[in-house]
Enzyme design. Structure first.
Site, PDB file in Angstrom:
ATOM      1  N   THR A  72       3.735  -1.998  -5.838  1.00 23.83           N
ATOM      2  CA  THR A  72       2.975  -3.100  -5.970  1.00 23.83           C
ATOM      3  C   THR A  72       1.326  -2.950  -5.397  1.00 23.83           C
ATOM      4  O   THR A  72       0.607  -3.562  -5.862  1.00 23.83           O
ATOM      5  CB  THR A  72       3.444  -4.270  -5.173  1.00 23.83           C
ATOM      6  OG1 THR A  72       3.617  -3.978  -3.906  1.00 23.83           O
ATOM      7  CG2 THR A  72       4.665  -4.889  -6.056  1.00 23.83           C
ATOM      8  N   GLU A  91       8.866   0.731  -0.005  1.00 24.39           N
ATOM      9  CA  GLU A  91       9.139   0.079  -1.030  1.00 24.39           C
ATOM     10  C   GLU A  91       9.496   0.773  -2.390  1.00 24.39           C
ATOM     11  O   GLU A  91      10.375   0.427  -2.775  1.00 24.39           O
ATOM     12  CB  GLU A  91       7.769  -0.751  -1.309  1.00 24.39           C
ATOM     13  CG  GLU A  91       7.713  -1.330  -2.832  1.00 24.39           C
ATOM     14  CD  GLU A  91       6.126  -2.025  -2.993  1.00 24.39           C
ATOM     15  OE1 GLU A  91       5.443  -2.088  -2.282  1.00 24.39           O
ATOM     16  OE2 GLU A  91       6.136  -2.054  -4.233  1.00 24.39           O
ATOM     17  N   SER A 103       0.570   1.045   8.637  1.00 27.55           N
ATOM     18  CA  SER A 103       0.324   0.363   7.391  1.00 27.55           C
ATOM     19  C   SER A 103      -0.557   1.171   6.369  1.00 27.55           C
ATOM     20  O   SER A 103      -1.650   1.449   6.774  1.00 27.55           O
ATOM     21  CB  SER A 103      -0.294  -0.657   7.809  1.00 27.55           C
ATOM     22  OG  SER A 103      -0.982  -1.513   6.774  1.00 27.55           O
ATOM     23  N   CYS A 107       0.004  -5.712  -7.675  1.00 27.72           N
ATOM     24  CA  CYS A 107      -0.313  -6.886  -7.139  1.00 27.72           C
ATOM     25  C   CYS A 107      -1.764  -6.830  -6.725  1.00 27.72           C
ATOM     26  O   CYS A 107      -2.025  -6.094  -6.178  1.00 27.72           O
ATOM     27  CB  CYS A 107       0.635  -7.364  -5.936  1.00 27.72           C
ATOM     28  SG  CYS A 107      -0.216  -8.789  -4.918  1.00 27.72           S
TER      29      CYS A 107
END
Lengths: 282, 282
Positions: free
Chosen positions: A160, A124, A216, A188
């Site tokens: 984010t 990202e 992850s 976020c």
């Protein structure tokens, strides 16, 4: 044994959207690809592969077909390459990530040096950074922020999923160095809310199960914060990894899942824990 | 008795400039006025009055002559009124204050709600605030910042003499509320540097003398920080206020002065302390 599932376990908005778009594209058929894994869930990637969707590392050898852009986004160069090759583009970049990319582009076009608060190795962040047309720095910690040079006009955005603490430290460091700073708080809160809920749950149970891809970052972090409060915390990718020994003497088990974990995997885990409980009683 | 004068005692850049401009205007002769005191030094104001420069509270009854704008600046309405009346304007607003005014104007013209970190009662802040064309809030403390509403685009500037701590808290509070924040760090470090030097000096002497107008906020604060480290701290406006009793048993006396204190007042104080010392010895 009581099984308590955290309210915000699993897919966040951006991942849900990306996954839907990918399955829709797969349903249409034709040569379909993703650039990098669509989301950080090997099981979802595998399911898509079963439908004919291949994961590519680069677009180098691709000249035809549909390319799905993953939720984390890609670099501006990769997106341009796909457009130049006239591939059909399904842009599943999370809209919040897209915003961060757009802010970086506009900031550097209007004379700001850019600071991206995040992990330099994360796809990202690599995508966001690529939108800078001038100077750009990736800062992952307060210590790194302290080493930033003096800048007249600084634009700041965040990965984010960054913690607010990290953004705060970077902003203060830049503020101390004087001049103008312009900050877009692109964090976020889904990550923070999921972590807070998981922490509350970890305090109330005898055992925690955290489901999500080993690749992850947010799942790994979720398991870490739970372990701090409940040492009997286990991260798994699928129900097959559950070990009956974990539940000996356990009255309440908490379950949560990372942002890339699909509902079907969560359901399988809950069913399997319930089944283990029945076996225990028999 | 040793007398140690702080290196940065007295006039800051903006005050020095404003005073020079006022004396030059006075030298030219003609009907000359200032809107409010030119700087927060009753002695300088008195000297200018001796040269025929009158202090006005408003422009209401003035239709002709030269108007000197004080270092702290005035409101945009007052400046417009002076222009409308075709008065000759000598704008001695500190360039750093002017910048803060300009940032506020541009921020509110480009859709930002504006937050001014400062003391709502201070003329500098009242001037800065007047340049906002949309929503504007004055915030003097963390508690006040916490009560700010949520805003999508926030522009932040600071009164030039504010502490960095205060600016920091307001920035973090706005950052937490999300959206975009754009900060111009308009704090002038002259105040902070003067305070730091005064603190070092206060630790090394038996008595501190702080010279400056009783209406000067920065002088008052300077006396406060010195008192914390050296209880034998005295604020005075002129040498006449010196009390020989203060120096009984004192080996080293420190002297500093606020940003509006002219050199001649500092010199008078030092001469008088030296004279008191001679009297003591005789």
């Amino acid at each position: 044994m009581e099984i308590v599932l955290a309210k915000r376990a699993g897919f966040c908005f951006g991942v849900k959207r990306a996954t839907q778009m990918a399955f829709e594209a797969a349903d249409k058929g034709g040569a379909t690809f993703t650039l990098g894994p669509i989301i950080h869930s090997p099981q979802v990637v595998q399911k898509l592969e079963g439908m004919g969707v291949k994961v590519l590392k680069t677009l180098e050898n691709l000249n035809d077909g549909t390319i799905i852009i993953r939720s984390h986004g890609v670099t501006s160069e990769e997106l341009e390459e796909a457009a130049r090759k006239e591939l059909e583009i399904v842009d599943a970049t999370c809209p919040f990530v897209k915003k961060a990319q757009e802010h970086v582009k506009r900031l550097s076009q209007t004379g700001y040096d850019v600071v991206v608060v995040g992990d330099a190795d994360h796809p990202e962040v690599q995508g966001i950074v690529s939108y800078a047309e001038g100077k750009v720095f990736v800062v992952g910690s307060w210590e790194e922020a302290a080493r930033l040079p003096k800048m007249k006009k600084v634009g700041i955005v965040a990965q984010t999923t960054q913690s607010f603490e990290n953004l705060k430290h970077v902003v203060l460091e830049c503020l101390m160095k004087g001049g103008e700073i312009r900050v877009f708080n692109t964090i976020c809160d889904a990550t923070a809310v999921r972590q807070e809920e998981a922490k509350s749950l970890a305090r109330e149970v005898d055992c925690m199960v955290v489901i999500g891809g080993y690749n992850s970052a947010n799942t790994k972090r979720l398991a870490e914060v739970c372990t701090e409060l409940q040492p009997r915390t286990h991260q798994i990718e699928t129900a097959q990894e559950l070990d009956p020994a974990w539940f000996v003497g356990v009255n309440r088990v908490g379950v949560t899942a990372g942002a890339s974990t699909p509902k079907w995997l969560i359901d399988e885990v809950i069913d399997r824990i319930a089944a283990l409980d029945v076996e225990k009683k028999d």
